[in-house]
Write a protein that holds these residues in place. Structure first.
Motif, PDB file in Angstrom:
ATOM      1  N   LEU A  47       9.550  17.328  12.796  1.00  0.00           N
ATOM      2  CA  LEU A  47       8.394  16.847  13.543  1.00  0.00           C
ATOM      3  C   LEU A  47       7.152  16.830  12.656  1.00  0.00           C
ATOM      4  CD1 LEU A  47       8.115  16.038  16.607  1.00  0.00           C
ATOM      5  CD2 LEU A  47       7.069  18.286  16.935  1.00  0.00           C
ATOM      6  N   ILE A  48       6.981  17.888  11.871  1.00  0.00           N
ATOM      7  CA  ILE A  48       5.838  17.969  10.960  1.00  0.00           C
ATOM      8  C   ILE A  48       5.950  16.925   9.856  1.00  0.00           C
ATOM      9  CG2 ILE A  48       4.639  19.446   9.298  1.00  0.00           C
ATOM     10  CD1 ILE A  48       5.631  21.855  10.958  1.00  0.00           C
ATOM     11  N   ILE A  49       7.142  16.814   9.268  1.00  0.00           N
ATOM     12  CA  ILE A  49       7.353  15.862   8.172  1.00  0.00           C
ATOM     13  C   ILE A  49       7.070  14.432   8.635  1.00  0.00           C
ATOM     14  CG2 ILE A  49       9.113  14.828   6.671  1.00  0.00           C
ATOM     15  CD1 ILE A  49      10.401  17.643   6.534  1.00  0.00           C
ATOM     16  N   GLY A  50       7.550  14.084   9.836  1.00  0.00           N
ATOM     17  CA  GLY A  50       7.324  12.744  10.349  1.00  0.00           C
ATOM     18  C   GLY A  50       5.867  12.474  10.653  1.00  0.00           C
ATOM     19  N   ALA A  51       5.191  13.427  11.290  1.00  0.00           N
ATOM     20  CA  ALA A  51       3.788  13.241  11.658  1.00  0.00           C
ATOM     21  C   ALA A  51       2.905  13.107  10.417  1.00  0.00           C
ATOM     22  CB  ALA A  51       3.318  14.404  12.529  1.00  0.00           C
ATOM     23  N   VAL A  52       3.124  13.986   9.448  1.00  0.00           N
ATOM     24  CA  VAL A  52       2.350  13.902   8.209  1.00  0.00           C
ATOM     25  C   VAL A  52       2.703  12.616   7.457  1.00  0.00           C
ATOM     26  CG1 VAL A  52       1.893  14.985   5.972  1.00  0.00           C
ATOM     27  CG2 VAL A  52       2.119  16.395   8.030  1.00  0.00           C
ATOM     28  N   GLY A  53       3.992  12.225   7.518  1.00  0.00           N
ATOM     29  CA  GLY A  53       4.407  10.978   6.871  1.00  0.00           C
ATOM     30  C   GLY A  53       3.663   9.772   7.421  1.00  0.00           C
ATOM     31  N   GLY A  54       3.477   9.708   8.729  1.00  0.00           N
ATOM     32  CA  GLY A  54       2.718   8.609   9.322  1.00  0.00           C
ATOM     33  C   GLY A  54       1.302   8.564   8.799  1.00  0.00           C
ATOM     34  N   ALA A  55       0.656   9.737   8.698  1.00  0.00           N
ATOM     35  CA  ALA A  55      -0.718   9.801   8.206  1.00  0.00           C
ATOM     36  C   ALA A  55      -0.801   9.439   6.721  1.00  0.00           C
ATOM     37  CB  ALA A  55      -1.283  11.208   8.441  1.00  0.00           C
ATOM     38  N   VAL A  56       0.130   9.989   5.932  1.00  0.00           N
ATOM     39  CA  VAL A  56       0.140   9.725   4.490  1.00  0.00           C
ATOM     40  C   VAL A  56       0.338   8.237   4.213  1.00  0.00           C
ATOM     41  CG1 VAL A  56       1.491  10.053   2.371  1.00  0.00           C
ATOM     42  CG2 VAL A  56       0.876  12.027   3.785  1.00  0.00           C
ATOM     43  N   CYS A  57       1.271   7.620   4.926  1.00  0.00           N
ATOM     44  CA  CYS A  57       1.560   6.209   4.676  1.00  0.00           C
ATOM     45  C   CYS A  57       0.447   5.300   5.191  1.00  0.00           C
ATOM     46  CB  CYS A  57       2.899   5.826   5.314  1.00  0.00           C
ATOM     47  SG  CYS A  57       4.302   6.595   4.486  1.00  0.00           S
ATOM     48  N   TYR A  58      -0.225   5.688   6.256  1.00  0.00           N
ATOM     49  CA  TYR A  58      -1.386   4.911   6.715  1.00  0.00           C
ATOM     50  C   TYR A  58      -2.437   4.889   5.605  1.00  0.00           C
ATOM     51  CZ  TYR A  58      -5.081   3.105   9.737  1.00  0.00           C
ATOM     52  OH  TYR A  58      -6.076   2.318  10.288  1.00  0.00           O
ATOM     53  N   GLY A  59      -2.714   6.052   5.036  1.00  0.00           N
ATOM     54  CA  GLY A  59      -3.650   6.108   3.921  1.00  0.00           C
ATOM     55  C   GLY A  59      -3.134   5.378   2.697  1.00  0.00           C
ATOM     56  N   GLY A  60      -1.808   5.460   2.460  1.00  0.00           N
ATOM     57  CA  GLY A  60      -1.221   4.766   1.323  1.00  0.00           C
ATOM     58  C   GLY A  60      -1.343   3.262   1.419  1.00  0.00           C
ATOM     59  N   VAL A  61      -1.137   2.725   2.615  1.00  0.00           N
ATOM     60  CA  VAL A  61      -1.266   1.282   2.825  1.00  0.00           C
ATOM     61  C   VAL A  61      -2.714   0.842   2.610  1.00  0.00           C
ATOM     62  CG1 VAL A  61      -1.173  -0.550   4.562  1.00  0.00           C
ATOM     63  CG2 VAL A  61       0.731   1.056   4.343  1.00  0.00           C
ATOM     64  N   LEU A  62      -3.671   1.601   3.154  1.00  0.00           N
ATOM     65  CA  LEU A  62      -5.087   1.264   2.956  1.00  0.00           C
ATOM     66  C   LEU A  62      -5.450   1.303   1.472  1.00  0.00           C
ATOM     67  CD1 LEU A  62      -6.917   3.137   5.868  1.00  0.00           C
ATOM     68  CD2 LEU A  62      -6.327   0.708   5.715  1.00  0.00           C
ATOM     69  N   PHE A  63      -4.936   2.304   0.769  1.00  0.00           N
ATOM     70  CA  PHE A  63      -5.229   2.407  -0.664  1.00  0.00           C
ATOM     71  C   PHE A  63      -4.670   1.209  -1.421  1.00  0.00           C
ATOM     72  CE2 PHE A  63      -3.709   3.569  -4.899  1.00  0.00           C
ATOM     73  CZ  PHE A  63      -4.911   3.913  -5.511  1.00  0.00           C
ATOM     74  N   MET A  64      -3.417   0.859  -1.154  1.00  0.00           N
ATOM     75  CA  MET A  64      -2.800  -0.251  -1.877  1.00  0.00           C
ATOM     76  C   MET A  64      -3.509  -1.569  -1.578  1.00  0.00           C
ATOM     77  SD  MET A  64      -0.521   1.093  -3.784  1.00  0.00           S
ATOM     78  CE  MET A  64       0.155  -0.457  -4.391  1.00  0.00           C
ATOM     79  N   ARG A  65      -3.936  -1.754  -0.343  1.00  0.00           N
ATOM     80  CA  ARG A  65      -4.583  -3.008   0.031  1.00  0.00           C
ATOM     81  C   ARG A  65      -6.016  -3.116  -0.481  1.00  0.00           C
ATOM     82  NH1 ARG A  65      -2.966  -4.003   6.441  1.00  0.00           N
ATOM     83  NH2 ARG A  65      -0.698  -4.212   6.130  1.00  0.00           N
ATOM     84  N   ASN A  66      -6.749  -2.008  -0.431  1.00  0.00           N
ATOM     85  CA  ASN A  66      -8.194  -2.075  -0.672  1.00  0.00           C
ATOM     86  C   ASN A  66      -8.656  -1.509  -2.003  1.00  0.00           C
ATOM     87  OD1 ASN A  66      -8.402  -3.080   1.999  1.00  0.00           O
ATOM     88  ND2 ASN A  66      -8.560  -1.013   2.828  1.00  0.00           N
ATOM     89  N   LYS A  67      -7.855  -0.636  -2.609  1.00  0.00           N
ATOM     90  CA  LYS A  67      -8.324   0.056  -3.800  1.00  0.00           C
ATOM     91  C   LYS A  67      -7.497  -0.195  -5.052  1.00  0.00           C
ATOM     92  CE  LYS A  67     -11.561   2.349  -1.522  1.00  0.00           C
ATOM     93  NZ  LYS A  67     -13.008   2.158  -1.773  1.00  0.00           N
ATOM     94  N   ASP A  78       3.587  -4.022   1.852  1.00  0.00           N
ATOM     95  CA  ASP A  78       3.299  -2.582   1.901  1.00  0.00           C
ATOM     96  C   ASP A  78       4.510  -1.718   1.542  1.00  0.00           C
ATOM     97  OD1 ASP A  78       0.678  -3.156   2.836  1.00  0.00           O
ATOM     98  OD2 ASP A  78       1.453  -3.376   4.871  1.00  0.00           O
ATOM     99  N   VAL A  79       5.286  -2.181   0.572  1.00  0.00           N
ATOM    100  CA  VAL A  79       6.487  -1.446   0.187  1.00  0.00           C
ATOM    101  C   VAL A  79       6.135  -0.112  -0.456  1.00  0.00           C
ATOM    102  CG1 VAL A  79       8.533  -1.460  -1.289  1.00  0.00           C
ATOM    103  CG2 VAL A  79       7.895  -3.512  -0.021  1.00  0.00           C
ATOM    104  N   PHE A  80       5.225  -0.133  -1.423  1.00  0.00           N
ATOM    105  CA  PHE A  80       4.857   1.141  -2.033  1.00  0.00           C
ATOM    106  C   PHE A  80       4.012   1.966  -1.075  1.00  0.00           C
ATOM    107  CE2 PHE A  80       3.036   4.259  -4.859  1.00  0.00           C
ATOM    108  CZ  PHE A  80       4.094   4.542  -5.713  1.00  0.00           C
ATOM    109  N   GLY A  81       3.188   1.302  -0.281  1.00  0.00           N
ATOM    110  CA  GLY A  81       2.364   2.015   0.678  1.00  0.00           C
ATOM    111  C   GLY A  81       3.181   2.835   1.651  1.00  0.00           C
ATOM    112  N   VAL A  82       4.354   2.343   2.061  1.00  0.00           N
ATOM    113  CA  VAL A  82       5.196   3.057   3.023  1.00  0.00           C
ATOM    114  C   VAL A  82       6.359   3.766   2.319  1.00  0.00           C
ATOM    115  CG1 VAL A  82       6.716   2.820   5.030  1.00  0.00           C
ATOM    116  CG2 VAL A  82       4.563   1.544   4.930  1.00  0.00           C
TER     117      VAL A  82
END
Length: 434
Positions: free
Chosen positions: A312-332, A340-344
């Motif tokens: 449950l923890i791994i999945g929840a943190v994974g959702g947050a990490v990948c949301y940030g990862g997608v934003l980073f790949m797209r914007n930075k 969004d392959v690397f982002g997710v």
């Protein structure tokens, strides 16, 4: 160029025929009894993982414009064929037969020769080879999303043929075949966090960097959310076999792996939805399935080593990490990671590998492989080192391969070809009548 391609294909076919004619194709009977339950479960899981690759085609195809749908299907089906053939010829042998300085296997089981009928797990070796083949197929399929809509079909074909031997086979050997990681590091990867997801995401990143961004005339939007959803459900369904079969037995570990493969993505989609609502003011369907996919990726390396609570923890943190990862790949990042392959897959698998080093339970692993919260640091450090080495190796080798391919053929679609769409410019076969 056509003459060059004909000569190359003829040489490959001649080499294959030579191996077929002169190799010893007998099957060896190990004398071990076969477990019908385990064998049946592995066959079911192989079928589930196999259907994930067509699922990727629908998932990716729906996420881009309609002018590229045919090209996504063509590339996915083609890499499935390439990986299945290469795995049969020599890929399996290089991954799981023998060892050369921890780097690669040998040729002893080329064309699945000298296979044991039964193994100590009561499983046929051909069944294991089949299951691992489906992993090779889905790994190659995932790669395509990062560089979509600007690399030519022929270039992808040649790249994947080389990549299957020089990148995927060594990675499988290092982690699962008794190679470098297993010999030098304390590493756990139950179902492919490094071998499948970090490897595929980093390979896609290398292709995206080499090919550059899509031209300004390409509309970057999903053309069919229902298709995305259908593809996603095929992926989640297939993932139950992806993780559930990786213990190679129909036992309690398999039940736990299937259970956490539902819990973690559920937590991931809830986490992603909450963050997207706070950040963007709404929750999208694409966001929900992306969150679930993030949870699936994150739990993959840990599925056989953690229970429902840590999942449950791994999945929840994974959702947050990948949301940030997608934003980073797209914007930075400045890199056009198209889908969004690397982002997710990249960020999610990196977190999943780290989480395995944190949460791996003593009751579910061998002594010395406990997670950080149980007082052992060796596994945590091993996971970090394995992540860094996988990122470096897969990026460097993949970039070198596509650079080499570019010396023999044009890799990038022209701006006009991109604008028209690869369906017409590459395949003369639109998916829709427009």
């Amino acid at each position: 160029m056509r003459n060059y391609q004909i000569v190359l294909i003829s040489m490959i076919l001649a080499a294959v025929m030579t191996v077929v004619l002169f190799s010893d194709m007998c099957m060896a009977d190990s004398g071990e009894p076969q477990d019908a339950g385990n064998t049946g479960w592995l066959l079911i899981c192989s079928a589930l993982v196999f259907i994930m690759s067509p699922g990727v085609a629908l998932f990716y195809g729906g996420m881009i414009r309609k002018q590229s749908m045919t090209s996504v299907m063509a590339q996915t089906v083609m890499v499935m064929g390439i990986m299945a053939v290469s795995w049969t010829i020599i890929g399996y042998s290089l991954s799981f037969s023998g060892d050369f300085n921890g780097i690669i296997g040998n040729f002893d089981k080329a064309l699945f020769s000298d296979m044991d009928v039964g193994t100590s797990e009561g499983m046929t070796e051909t069944g294991f080879a089949l299951f691992q083949m489906t992993f090779a197929l889905i790994t190659a399929s995932i790669v395509l999303g990062a560089c979509m809509e600007r690399i030519r079909f022929n270039a992808i074909v040649v790249f994947m043929a080389i990549w299957s031997f020089l990148v995927y086979a060594p990675m499988a050997h290092w982690v699962w075949g008794g190679g470098f990681f297993d010999q030098v590091l304390v590493v756990l990867d139950f179902a492919g966090g490094t071998v499948v997801h970090i490897c595929a995401a980093t390979t896609g990143l290398a292709l995206a960097v080499f090919a550059g961004k899509r031209c300004e005339r390409v509309i970057k939007r999903a053309h069919s959310m229902p298709m995305v959803f259908i593809g996603f459900t095929m992926l989640w369904f297939g993932w139950l076999g992806f993780n559930g079969g990786s213990g190679l037995a129909a036992d309690g570990i398999a039940v736990n792996a299937v259970l956490v493969t539902i819990i973690a993505p559920a937590a991931g989609l809830v986490s992603w939805a909450a963050i997207q609502t706070l950040h963007a003011g709404h929750t999208s369907t694409l966001g929900l399935v992306s969150g679930a996919l993030a949870g699936l990726v994150a739990i993959t390396p840990a599925a056989g080593y953690v229970g429902p609570g840590p999942a449950l923890i791994i999945g929840a943190v994974g959702g947050a990490v990948c949301y940030g990862g997608v934003l980073f790949m797209r914007n930075k990042s400045g890199i056009d990671d198209a889908l969004d392959v690397f982002g997710v897959h990249g960020f999610g698998a990196i977190w999943g590998a780290i989480a395995t080093g944190i949460f791996a339970a003593p009751s579910m692993v061998e002594a010395g492989y406990e997670g950080l919260i149980y007082g052992s640091i060796d596994l945590f450090i091993g996971q970090i080192v394995a992540i860094i080495l996988t990122l470096a190796f897969c990026f460097a080798m993949s970039y070198a391969i596509i650079w080499l391919v570019s010396k023999f053929m044009r890799v990038r679609l022209t701006e006009s070809e991109q604008a028209v769409g690869a369906d017409i410019s590459e395949h003369v076969e639109p998916s829709y009548i427009m």
